[in-house]
Motif scaffolding. Sequence first.
Motif, PDB file in Angstrom:
ATOM      1  N   GLY A  33      40.562  46.018  45.552  1.00 12.77           N
ATOM      2  CA  GLY A  33      40.895  45.286  44.337  1.00 12.77           C
ATOM      3  C   GLY A  33      40.285  45.871  43.069  1.00 12.77           C
ATOM      4  O   GLY A  33      40.672  45.496  41.975  1.00 12.77           O
ATOM      5  N   GLU A  35      40.328  48.574  40.568  1.00 10.00           N
ATOM      6  CA  GLU A  35      41.242  49.644  40.199  1.00 10.00           C
ATOM      7  C   GLU A  35      40.549  50.730  39.386  1.00 10.00           C
ATOM      8  O   GLU A  35      40.861  51.906  39.521  1.00 10.00           O
ATOM      9  CB  GLU A  35      42.432  49.070  39.430  1.00 10.00           C
ATOM     10  CG  GLU A  35      43.274  48.150  40.305  1.00 10.00           C
ATOM     11  CD  GLU A  35      44.481  47.586  39.586  1.00 10.00           C
ATOM     12  OE1 GLU A  35      44.575  47.700  38.342  1.00 10.00           O
ATOM     13  OE2 GLU A  35      45.346  47.030  40.289  1.00 10.00           O
ATOM     14  N   GLU A  36      39.595  50.307  38.532  1.00 11.26           N
ATOM     15  CA  GLU A  36      38.916  51.288  37.680  1.00 11.26           C
ATOM     16  C   GLU A  36      37.625  50.680  37.139  1.00 11.26           C
ATOM     17  O   GLU A  36      37.576  49.486  36.831  1.00 11.26           O
ATOM     18  CB  GLU A  36      39.827  51.672  36.501  1.00 11.26           C
ATOM     19  CG  GLU A  36      39.215  52.637  35.533  1.00 11.26           C
ATOM     20  CD  GLU A  36      40.099  52.881  34.303  1.00 11.26           C
ATOM     21  OE1 GLU A  36      39.703  53.729  33.497  1.00 11.26           O
ATOM     22  OE2 GLU A  36      41.149  52.230  34.146  1.00 11.26           O
ATOM     23  N   TRP A  47      35.369  46.887  33.758  1.00 12.49           N
ATOM     24  CA  TRP A  47      36.040  46.761  35.047  1.00 12.49           C
ATOM     25  C   TRP A  47      37.509  46.402  34.865  1.00 12.49           C
ATOM     26  O   TRP A  47      37.852  45.565  34.032  1.00 12.49           O
ATOM     27  CB  TRP A  47      35.394  45.655  35.861  1.00 12.49           C
ATOM     28  CG  TRP A  47      34.003  45.935  36.312  1.00 12.49           C
ATOM     29  CD1 TRP A  47      32.904  46.138  35.527  1.00 12.49           C
ATOM     30  CD2 TRP A  47      33.548  46.026  37.651  1.00 12.49           C
ATOM     31  NE1 TRP A  47      31.804  46.356  36.299  1.00 12.49           N
ATOM     32  CE2 TRP A  47      32.165  46.281  37.613  1.00 12.49           C
ATOM     33  CE3 TRP A  47      34.177  45.903  38.881  1.00 12.49           C
ATOM     34  CZ2 TRP A  47      31.399  46.430  38.761  1.00 12.49           C
ATOM     35  CZ3 TRP A  47      33.418  46.042  40.027  1.00 12.49           C
ATOM     36  CH2 TRP A  47      32.047  46.309  39.963  1.00 12.49           C
ATOM     37  N   LYS A  48      38.347  46.992  35.714  1.00 13.50           N
ATOM     38  CA  LYS A  48      39.749  46.597  35.840  1.00 13.50           C
ATOM     39  C   LYS A  48      39.945  46.282  37.314  1.00 13.50           C
ATOM     40  O   LYS A  48      39.806  47.164  38.172  1.00 13.50           O
ATOM     41  CB  LYS A  48      40.675  47.730  35.402  1.00 13.50           C
ATOM     42  CG  LYS A  48      42.140  47.365  35.436  1.00 13.50           C
ATOM     43  CD  LYS A  48      42.983  48.514  34.914  1.00 13.50           C
ATOM     44  CE  LYS A  48      44.449  48.151  34.950  1.00 13.50           C
ATOM     45  NZ  LYS A  48      45.284  49.282  34.484  1.00 13.50           N
ATOM     46  N   VAL A  49      40.211  44.999  37.610  1.00  9.38           N
ATOM     47  CA  VAL A  49      40.302  44.548  39.000  1.00  9.38           C
ATOM     48  C   VAL A  49      41.589  43.765  39.225  1.00  9.38           C
ATOM     49  O   VAL A  49      42.165  43.225  38.290  1.00  9.38           O
ATOM     50  CB  VAL A  49      39.082  43.670  39.393  1.00  9.38           C
ATOM     51  CG1 VAL A  49      37.791  44.448  39.280  1.00  9.38           C
ATOM     52  CG2 VAL A  49      39.018  42.410  38.562  1.00  9.38           C
ATOM     53  N   LYS A  50      41.987  43.707  40.476  1.00  6.13           N
ATOM     54  CA  LYS A  50      43.130  42.890  40.869  1.00  6.13           C
ATOM     55  C   LYS A  50      42.591  41.785  41.767  1.00  6.13           C
ATOM     56  O   LYS A  50      41.998  42.056  42.807  1.00  6.13           O
ATOM     57  CB  LYS A  50      44.168  43.722  41.599  1.00  6.13           C
ATOM     58  CG  LYS A  50      45.473  42.966  41.810  1.00  6.13           C
ATOM     59  CD  LYS A  50      46.584  43.879  42.235  1.00  6.13           C
ATOM     60  CE  LYS A  50      47.253  44.370  40.976  1.00  6.13           C
ATOM     61  NZ  LYS A  50      48.568  44.931  41.174  1.00  6.13           N
ATOM     62  N   ALA A  54      46.575  39.112  40.390  1.00 10.31           N
ATOM     63  CA  ALA A  54      46.516  39.218  38.925  1.00 10.31           C
ATOM     64  C   ALA A  54      45.514  40.298  38.526  1.00 10.31           C
ATOM     65  O   ALA A  54      44.429  40.388  39.084  1.00 10.31           O
ATOM     66  CB  ALA A  54      46.101  37.882  38.319  1.00 10.31           C
ATOM     67  N   THR A  55      45.897  41.129  37.546  1.00 15.53           N
ATOM     68  CA  THR A  55      44.987  42.149  37.044  1.00 15.53           C
ATOM     69  C   THR A  55      44.128  41.548  35.942  1.00 15.53           C
ATOM     70  O   THR A  55      44.622  40.863  35.058  1.00 15.53           O
ATOM     71  CB  THR A  55      45.768  43.362  36.505  1.00 15.53           C
ATOM     72  OG1 THR A  55      46.529  43.914  37.589  1.00 15.53           O
ATOM     73  CG2 THR A  55      44.839  44.423  35.950  1.00 15.53           C
ATOM     74  N   ARG A  56      42.821  41.791  36.048  1.00 14.83           N
ATOM     75  CA  ARG A  56      41.865  41.299  35.060  1.00 14.83           C
ATOM     76  C   ARG A  56      41.013  42.469  34.594  1.00 14.83           C
ATOM     77  O   ARG A  56      40.695  43.361  35.365  1.00 14.83           O
ATOM     78  CB  ARG A  56      40.936  40.256  35.683  1.00 14.83           C
ATOM     79  CG  ARG A  56      41.638  39.067  36.269  1.00 14.83           C
ATOM     80  CD  ARG A  56      41.290  37.832  35.469  1.00 14.83           C
ATOM     81  NE  ARG A  56      41.637  36.620  36.151  1.00 14.83           N
ATOM     82  CZ  ARG A  56      42.786  35.992  36.006  1.00 14.83           C
ATOM     83  NH1 ARG A  56      43.704  36.488  35.240  1.00 14.83           N
ATOM     84  NH2 ARG A  56      43.007  34.863  36.635  1.00 14.83           N
ATOM     85  N   GLU A  57      40.609  42.406  33.325  1.00  8.92           N
ATOM     86  CA  GLU A  57      39.668  43.377  32.793  1.00  8.92           C
ATOM     87  C   GLU A  57      38.512  42.616  32.169  1.00  8.92           C
ATOM     88  O   GLU A  57      38.713  41.580  31.545  1.00  8.92           O
ATOM     89  CB  GLU A  57      40.337  44.274  31.750  1.00  8.92           C
ATOM     90  CG  GLU A  57      41.376  45.198  32.363  1.00  8.92           C
ATOM     91  CD  GLU A  57      41.822  46.301  31.420  1.00  8.92           C
ATOM     92  OE1 GLU A  57      40.960  46.890  30.733  1.00  8.92           O
ATOM     93  OE2 GLU A  57      43.036  46.574  31.394  1.00  8.92           O
TER      94      GLU A  57
END
Length: 154
Positions: A33, A35-36, A47-50, A54-57
């Motif tokens: 989860g 992503e970056e 952070w960029k997470v799924k 849903a994608t959250r930063e």
Amino acid sequence: MSSVMESIDVHVPVHTAYNQWTQFEDFPEFMEGVEEIRQVNDTLTHWKVKVAGATREYDAKITEQRPDERIAWTSVEEPKNAGVVTFHRLDDDHTRVALQLEVEPEGFLENVADKTGMVKHRAKNDLKRFKEFIEERGGETGSWRGEVGRPDER
């Protein structure tokens, strides 16, 4: 807030496990989860997470960092989360990595994921993948040995 605690023993020296954990930009290699992650400065990561589809930063601030002992952080904004990872030398070639997370789920899907144990399951599997990642490499991809928030009494 939901609390999760997991640990795993890895077959590398404590400094190797710790050094690898300071390489936040490598987290997508073993954390589901994630992503970056971009290291903004010594104490701030983006952070960029799924989560639950849903994608959250968000930004997270490192609140404490002591080489070969612990790294603690807290999110700067939503989604609210905080945690600490500690490193325990078992012998010259083995380390226990213990992870404690505090997560505040947002929205219906994240609350369902939390209630069904998905956060605990993900943390456990992330530690297993960290073990595979570091043991297969046999060494860390880099290190940062600086200290953050060291208590005055030390």
